[in-house]
Design a protein around this motif. Sequence first.
Motif, PDB file in Angstrom:
ATOM      1  N   MET A 437     -64.493 -22.914  40.097  1.00  0.00           N
ATOM      2  CA  MET A 437     -63.812 -23.809  41.029  1.00  0.00           C
ATOM      3  C   MET A 437     -63.638 -25.221  40.475  1.00  0.00           C
ATOM      4  O   MET A 437     -62.593 -25.847  40.657  1.00  0.00           O
ATOM      5  CB  MET A 437     -64.570 -23.867  42.357  1.00  0.00           C
ATOM      6  N   TYR A 438     -64.648 -25.744  39.787  1.00  0.00           N
ATOM      7  CA  TYR A 438     -64.611 -27.150  39.391  1.00  0.00           C
ATOM      8  C   TYR A 438     -64.432 -27.359  37.893  1.00  0.00           C
ATOM      9  O   TYR A 438     -64.545 -28.473  37.399  1.00  0.00           O
ATOM     10  CB  TYR A 438     -65.887 -27.849  39.868  1.00  0.00           C
ATOM     11  N   SER A 439     -64.141 -26.295  37.171  1.00  0.00           N
ATOM     12  CA  SER A 439     -63.964 -26.418  35.729  1.00  0.00           C
ATOM     13  C   SER A 439     -62.532 -26.826  35.398  1.00  0.00           C
ATOM     14  O   SER A 439     -61.575 -26.285  35.954  1.00  0.00           O
ATOM     15  CB  SER A 439     -64.288 -25.090  35.044  1.00  0.00           C
ATOM     16  N   ALA A 440     -62.394 -27.765  34.462  1.00  0.00           N
ATOM     17  CA  ALA A 440     -61.059 -28.198  34.043  1.00  0.00           C
ATOM     18  C   ALA A 440     -60.292 -27.061  33.380  1.00  0.00           C
ATOM     19  O   ALA A 440     -59.061 -27.008  33.445  1.00  0.00           O
ATOM     20  CB  ALA A 440     -61.177 -29.385  33.088  1.00  0.00           C
ATOM     21  N   SER A 441     -61.016 -26.132  32.752  1.00  0.00           N
ATOM     22  CA  SER A 441     -60.349 -25.030  32.058  1.00  0.00           C
ATOM     23  C   SER A 441     -59.668 -24.072  33.025  1.00  0.00           C
ATOM     24  O   SER A 441     -58.795 -23.297  32.631  1.00  0.00           O
ATOM     25  CB  SER A 441     -61.357 -24.258  31.194  1.00  0.00           C
ATOM     26  N   SER A 442     -60.050 -24.118  34.305  1.00  0.00           N
ATOM     27  CA  SER A 442     -59.411 -23.251  35.301  1.00  0.00           C
ATOM     28  C   SER A 442     -58.050 -23.777  35.730  1.00  0.00           C
ATOM     29  O   SER A 442     -57.243 -23.035  36.294  1.00  0.00           O
ATOM     30  CB  SER A 442     -60.309 -23.116  36.534  1.00  0.00           C
ATOM     31  N   HIS A 443     -57.806 -25.069  35.495  1.00  0.00           N
ATOM     32  CA  HIS A 443     -56.520 -25.703  35.824  1.00  0.00           C
ATOM     33  C   HIS A 443     -56.150 -25.512  37.299  1.00  0.00           C
ATOM     34  O   HIS A 443     -54.994 -25.245  37.632  1.00  0.00           O
ATOM     35  CB  HIS A 443     -55.399 -25.157  34.937  1.00  0.00           C
ATOM     36  N   LEU A 444     -57.140 -25.629  38.178  1.00  0.00           N
ATOM     37  CA  LEU A 444     -56.871 -25.498  39.605  1.00  0.00           C
ATOM     38  C   LEU A 444     -56.461 -26.847  40.186  1.00  0.00           C
ATOM     39  O   LEU A 444     -57.040 -27.881  39.858  1.00  0.00           O
ATOM     40  CB  LEU A 444     -58.111 -24.992  40.346  1.00  0.00           C
TER      41      LEU A 444
END
Length: 560
Positions: A437-444
């Motif tokens: 949810m809060y990882s930059a790699s998820s690009h959410l």
Amino acid sequence: MVGHVNMMDDVLISNLPPEYLRSALRVLIAQGSATQQPFVQHIRERLQDTKPEFVPFKVLFPVADELTEEATRYLALTRCLFSSKLVQLSLPYLSHFVEALRGAHASWTVGSELHQALVGFAGDIVQAIQALKEVGLTEDDKLEYQLVMLHAKLKECRYYCETYEPGALDYPFQRSQRQVADVLRILNSRALGETDDDSPPQLDITVGQAAETFALGPFEVPRIFNGFWQLSSPAWGAGSASSHDTALTRLVEKGWSAADMADHYGDAELVYGHFRNRLPPQVKDKVFAATKWCIFKPIGLEVTDEWVLEAVKERCRRLGGRVELLQFHWYDYEAKEYLDILVKLVALTKTHPELVSAIGLCNFDSAHVEEACEYLLSKTGAIGIVSNQIQFSVIDSRPLQRMCTVSKKYDLKLLTYGSFCGGFLSSRWLDQHSPEMYSASSHLTPSQRKYLGMIYDWGTWDNFQELLHKLSAIAEKHGVSLTNVAIRWVLQKPQVGAVIVGTRLGVTTHDEDNLAVFDFELDHDDIQAIDKISLGDENERALELFGKLGDCGNEYRKMH
């Protein structure tokens, strides 16, 4: 002990990669005001103690059409200023960056990395000015001077772009200039002048025929609305003014002639008003504007006819004309002023139809929809309101518990958002692992983090995958997309008038795919199969979600 950090925690902080630190901060801030407020206050103090430098023009833009690290760093620090509510402090930095383009004799080509950064910066100015409005505008000579200077630098940049040799440059700040001019009008600034806005060319377009419509107050409107929440922040991407016009033209010509916005969605009202007021009269009359009056805190004054009228006029001014549907949001049901405000709003649809045509609610729960309707009946002899905007999807089925029944009782239509779950209800997420949810790699995006949280309130990721597979199988049966099936499920629920589709104007478009939602209907077996997973065999999943989150809109009142 204030100031103490555990030794091992300090080692972690000193050695974690930046991506991990950002993820950890998002987790902490999401816990609520107890962690969010100290975080923002600390950032404010650091920025005020050590203010960013005004980087020389030629350092920001040393060569043509290149986005430098210095410019990127400068933009990041400027965003930190207004995002931490140091909006007035950010204004000279915004002006400096705009002035630097002309001062460094910068140039760019449409679509280049630098041009995209400038379009994003235009969105930053919009967001900064919106933040300024939200903290409250008061008569302040210094503030007005800073705004006048920013407006002047934008106009100078426009002239620079128009007269650049050997050929004109694309002016990326039309949105910014409109937003700054708007706040100067609120301040009644005489510095703005009568000729600030050039007369833009008229748009020669026709309105397409909507596949399905419904009655909303005195209007017949499409069952899909364009939603402009994404204009509230560049986090969803930023489009230029010209790309907005192109996207809106395409939507209207396909029959998507209704738009939903709000007073706090950045420059959404200005964007739509600028577009609508350049349409031929016979087309303009068929384009529907729904906006909002959202009150998030105590009003601190007496509710008078004049005060309510001025609030309506403010939205009309930004739209440059009539509001077809004004939706009202109220922060606290214990503060009963909202009932008299609704009485006065409904009265304005009779006394000032040139300003507002119909009144709706926004994120009201079932009990207070009923309270409002009964109060209006007792005071006016009629219900007067026509709709309630709420979250509704195969994940968030709370409206089925009470809202649909109450809405039917008072003949209100439901306008639903979140029906796509921020894009999670698509084949893209089929057989995928849950994103961090809060990882930059998820690009959410911020919205996607919200809806991912909603999925976990509803069930597990495995439950969600089971639902996606069922939606996919039904989609294959009808020859449509998984998303179409999820939206059709909402449209076929009682009292649902329209689904609001988040529209990233000038960035992406999904109108062709979304139109397919009207090419089929779900049959009894389809609905039963979806409900078995969405609601649970015995409605237990839906009831558990309702018990956990409360009725529609409850989550927003917990924020205030």
